[in-house]
Design an enzyme around this catalytic site. Structure first.
Site, PDB file in Angstrom:
ATOM      1  N   HIS A 160       0.864  -1.182   0.000  1.00 45.62           N
ATOM      2  CA  HIS A 160       0.000   0.000   0.000  1.00 45.62           C
ATOM      3  C   HIS A 160       0.896   1.227   0.000  1.00 45.62           C
ATOM      4  O   HIS A 160       1.836   1.308   0.798  1.00 45.62           O
ATOM      5  CB  HIS A 160      -0.896  -0.018   1.241  1.00 45.62           C
ATOM      6  CG  HIS A 160      -2.025   0.958   1.169  1.00 45.62           C
ATOM      7  ND1 HIS A 160      -1.836   2.318   1.242  1.00 45.62           N
ATOM      8  CD2 HIS A 160      -3.358   0.776   0.999  1.00 45.62           C
ATOM      9  CE1 HIS A 160      -3.014   2.919   1.139  1.00 45.62           C
ATOM     10  NE2 HIS A 160      -3.949   2.003   0.990  1.00 45.62           N
ATOM     11  N   ARG A 212      -6.254  10.327  -0.115  1.00 48.27           N
ATOM     12  CA  ARG A 212      -5.959  10.801  -1.479  1.00 48.27           C
ATOM     13  C   ARG A 212      -7.233  10.980  -2.291  1.00 48.27           C
ATOM     14  O   ARG A 212      -7.366  11.912  -3.076  1.00 48.27           O
ATOM     15  CB  ARG A 212      -5.021   9.815  -2.182  1.00 48.27           C
ATOM     16  CG  ARG A 212      -3.572   9.997  -1.774  1.00 48.27           C
ATOM     17  CD  ARG A 212      -2.689   8.930  -2.379  1.00 48.27           C
ATOM     18  NE  ARG A 212      -2.860   7.648  -1.733  1.00 48.27           N
ATOM     19  CZ  ARG A 212      -2.894   6.480  -2.367  1.00 48.27           C
ATOM     20  NH1 ARG A 212      -2.768   6.420  -3.673  1.00 48.27           N
ATOM     21  NH2 ARG A 212      -3.031   5.356  -1.690  1.00 48.27           N
TER      22      ARG A 212
END
Lengths: 552, 239
Positions: A318, A338
């Site tokens: 990740h 994000r």
């Protein structure tokens, strides 16, 4: 609170923020992506992999840490196991109770099967609870299952198994509805429409979330339903070996009580493997977002009865694991940060990647920045880049971060970092096993009687899973496997139980000359306890290791 | 290791007490990693190790301060003089119900959890919650049948069970809150018409042709279609 020496870099991030609000990064094309992955993604580090020496996937590259376990020795001596004394006789045995196992158990029972659910830790101790961002389903008018399909295949480096992706995208909207009818609280707009967000590699706003506690919300509802429907379960009872019958069908399992070492024999018409991932193997030394029990047990058990695995040469790192503070090193900073608009920024305050590329691309870019000396070094020697969370409130209005990311605000707040005002320091962390046990769209593996669902299965995500597709696949394939296993168990005629496959496996190890050098598997739990000096006399060691399972 | 270690960490050792026995451990560890540093290999009381699963709910106090404190062992940084214990398991009541057969009302909550009536507002639950939720307040919302508000205020509950462990009246706030959230999701949340429409479309085969086309497509064509697909903006700017 960040150490004072990081202040200069944080000021650069703040200084460029206003400009970056308007700044977009170009999408990464095919060639650029290939170059970035080859140079920086851990999957492409040759020394990190080796070819398997035994079993159905012999000769295929596999991460060293996984290979050692797949080639492991059985913990049981078949001669000492009494297969005549069956403790539980059921139609369907479900191994593991995260989102996939719980869904499988519910559907198996609904389809008339006498069902037993067994799990290594507690019901719900699984990677599902740590999933934060959301679950994908193409249900908006500008979206379609086909667009979801294309996003998933492209993100998976075009290697995904088409029929599995089709099942995933077709079932997705009905999974969202199923969960809501069970009482899951989705984030919604006042008119009832789903409040949906974008995600890395997704070309539409398709993530259904429950604040940043999506997986927890899904799991606590399913676990409650498992209780309400009075499904039999055993906790702290991992499987240490599958049992077969003399017709070559999987026909049950041997469980061990983690605290007392007592063995339990289950006979089952069908077995569903839903044991999750492998993050606790810390592949290539990475920290992990995974729960304590993520030790690849299901892969090991399935491999030993001859089930084929697929795409074991890819793991998901990740892009944003916490790099600071050290207390939460490697823990998940959800992609939702994000999704909501935060950019990745280097020590100089500059963007270096479009933040919503698929995870393999973004992780590689983060590693590149650090390797090119554009990262920040923490007091304990970790490297990281900035994730500029304060941008979110500027883009979407004050209070957005507090409303959409309470878990992240709370987690960093504990260490006096206010993510509404200060950026987060991140570095890739081992997150997900892209591949796993090969299945068909009903969850059937290559061995009769054995089904698989959730992170332990592979194929649907190709070589890189997209955000929100795992908290989808656990329900899609958990439900399908539960239903198919119940149907299978109604028809199957079991023969006499046997552990012959264990003897054959050990002979194969011997022939390859690796019996002595491989551990006893499945691993069951990682060992983080500081080890005392070894003081045991040989005779004492011998009494300790008599046929019994010494985990602790 | 994927990263280069550049700075040697400076380690300060502090005293903590595990079940009353003194150990010296490096400062900066969490309660969970401190126990492991002391040599404990955990079976109970350890789950996601990231603050989400509630497995590691723990109590502690300090050498010179006997007041009990509550937290998640995987998230709480150790402090000098901490007295640590493990709470491996705490049994608590959970009512069994069929969600399809109950109504989202105060009467339903009271029928399943009659102890709700006995809350005398001591607020111990609120003080106990490691997520810092307003537990007593959402219990009073529950008593009034304001299920929506219980769902909202209790949403970040990790179901560690500390509230129930400490309640002098035997309430199980975390299970009552879960019931309320499930009732809210099932009966009170506004319905999503676009979701219903999409499910109907899939069931009637509206998307079969496009999917079939993609499944049969050559790799080259798939690559082209992927590269050329339009991407919906992640957000529209606030005006």
């Amino acid at each position: 609170m960040y150490p004072a020496y990081m202040g200069e870099s944080i000021r650069k991030v703040e200084a460029s923020r206003e400009r970056r609000l308007e700044e977009t990064r170009p999408r990464v094309g095919d060639q650029e992506k290939a170059a970035l992955l080859t140079e920086f993604h851990p999957d492409f580090i040759k020394e990190g992999m080796r070819e398997l020496l035994v079993g159905p996937n012999r000769g295929e590259p596999t991460p060293n840490e996984v290979a050692a376990l797949l080639e492991g020795n059985s913990r049981v001596n078949p001669d000492k196991i009494n297969l005549g004394k069956v403790d539980h006789d059921v139609d369907v045995l479900v191994i593991g109770c995260g989102g996939a196992g719980a869904s499988a158990a519910l559907l198996a029972q609904e389809n008339g099967a006498k069902t037993l659910l067994v799990t290594k830790l507690r019901l719900g101790d699984a990677n599902t609870v740590g999933a934060q961002a959301g679950t994908q389903a193409a249900d908006r008018s500008n979206d379609s299952p086909a667009i979801h399909y294309l996003d998933t295949i492209g993100g998976g480096r075009f290697d995904n198994i088409p029929e599995l992706v089709e099942a995933l995208v077709r079932d997705a909207p009905s999974v969202i509805k199923w969960l809501e009818e069970l009482g899951v609280n989705w984030d919604k707009n006042p008119d009832g429409s789903m409040h949906e967000l974008s995600g890395g590699g997704a070309s539409r706003l398709r993530l259904h979330s429950a604040r940043d506690y999506t997986g927890l919300e899904e799991m606590r509802v399913l676990r409650d339903e498992v209780h309400n429907r009075c499904i039999d379960y055993l906790e702290f009872s991992p499987v240490i070996e599958l049992v077969m019958d003399d017709k070559g069908q999987v026909a049950g399992a041997i469980l061990v009580n983690l605290e007392t070492n007592e063995l339990t024999l289950v006979r089952a018409g069908a077995v569903i493997m839903a044991t999750g991932g492998a993050g606790r193997l810390h592949i290539q030394g990475f920290p992990t977002t995974n729960h304590y029990g993520a030790t690849a047990d299901g892969l090991v058990l399935a491999y030993r009865v001859g089930a084929e695995l697929i795409f074991m040469d890819t793991m998901q790192y990740h892009p944003t694991g916490a790099a600071y503070p050290v207390q939460i090193l490697g823990q998940l900073v959800t992609e939702k940060v994000r999704t909501l608009g935060a950019q990745l920024v280097n020590a100089e305050g500059e963007q270096f990647i479009m933040s919503l590329e698929p995870r393999d691309v973004v992780a590689s870019a983060n590693i590149r920045e650090c390797r090119h000396m554009k990262g920040i070094t923490t007091p304990t020697g970790e490297l990281g880049v900035w994730l500029d969370s304060p941008m979110i409130d500027l883009l979407r209005g004050e209070g957005t971060i507090a409303r959409e990311l309470p878990a992240m605000v709370r987690q960093f707040g504990r260490y006096n970092i206010d993510i509404t005002k200060e950026p987060m320091l991140v570095y890739p962390t081992l997150h997900y096993q892209n591949g796993g046990i090969k299945i068909d769209p009903d969850g059937a593996t290559t061995i009769p009687g054995l089904f698989a669902a959730g992170e332990c299965m592979g194929g649907v995500h190709g070589r890189n899973r997209l955000i929100g597709n795992s908290t989808l696949d656990i329900f899609v394939f958990g439900r399908r496997a539960g239903k198919a296993a119940a149907r299978y168990a109604r028809e199957v005629k079991l023969g006499a139980l046997t552990l012959d496959h264990v003897g054959k496996w050990q002979a194969e190890l011997k022939e390859a000359g690796i019996t002595e050098s491989r551990p006893a598997t499945p691993l069951l739990l990682p060992n983080y306890a500081r080890q005392p000096d070894d003081y045991l006399a040989d005779y004492a060691r011998k009494t300790l290791s008599s046929g019994q399972i010494k985990v602790a | 290791m994927a990263k280069q270690k550049q700075v040697a960490p400076e380690v300060h050792m502090i005293d903590v007490y595990v079940m009353g026995k003194r150990y010296q451990v490096p400062e900066g560890l969490t309660i969970m990693t401190a126990l492991e540093y002391c040599g404990y290999r955990l079976i109970r009381g350890c789950g996601c190790r990231a603050g989400f699963c509630g497995a590691c709910a723990t109590i502690y106090n300090l050498k010179d301060d006997s007041q009990l404190r509550y937290d998640l062992a995987c998230q709480k940084t150790i402090e000098p003089g901490m007295y640590l214990v493990q709470i491996p398991f705490f049994p608590s009541a959970k009512a069994l119900y069929n969600l399809e057969e109950i109504e989202p009302t105060a009467e339903s909550l009271l029928a399943l959890y009659p102890s709700l009536l006995t809350c005398f507002g001591c607020n111990t639950c609120t003080k106990t919650c490691p997520q810092e939720l307003e537990v007593m307040w959402f219990m009073s919302d529950a008593l009034r049948g304001d299920i929506r508000e219980v769902a909202n205020r209790s949403f970040d509950c990790v179901m560690c069970g500390l509230c129930a462990a400490r309640c002098p009246q035997g309430l199980v706030p975390y299970n009552i809150a879960l019931l309320c959230r499930r009732l809210y999701g099932r009966y009170l949340a506004p319905t999503s018409q676009h979701l219903e429409d999409r499910i109907a479309g899939i069931e009637t085969g509206k998307f079969d042709a496009e999917l079939e086309e993609l499944e049969k497509m050559s790799q080259d064509e798939l690559h082209r279609r992927y590269a050329e697909r339009d991407i919906e903006p992640a957000y529209t700017k606030q005006s």
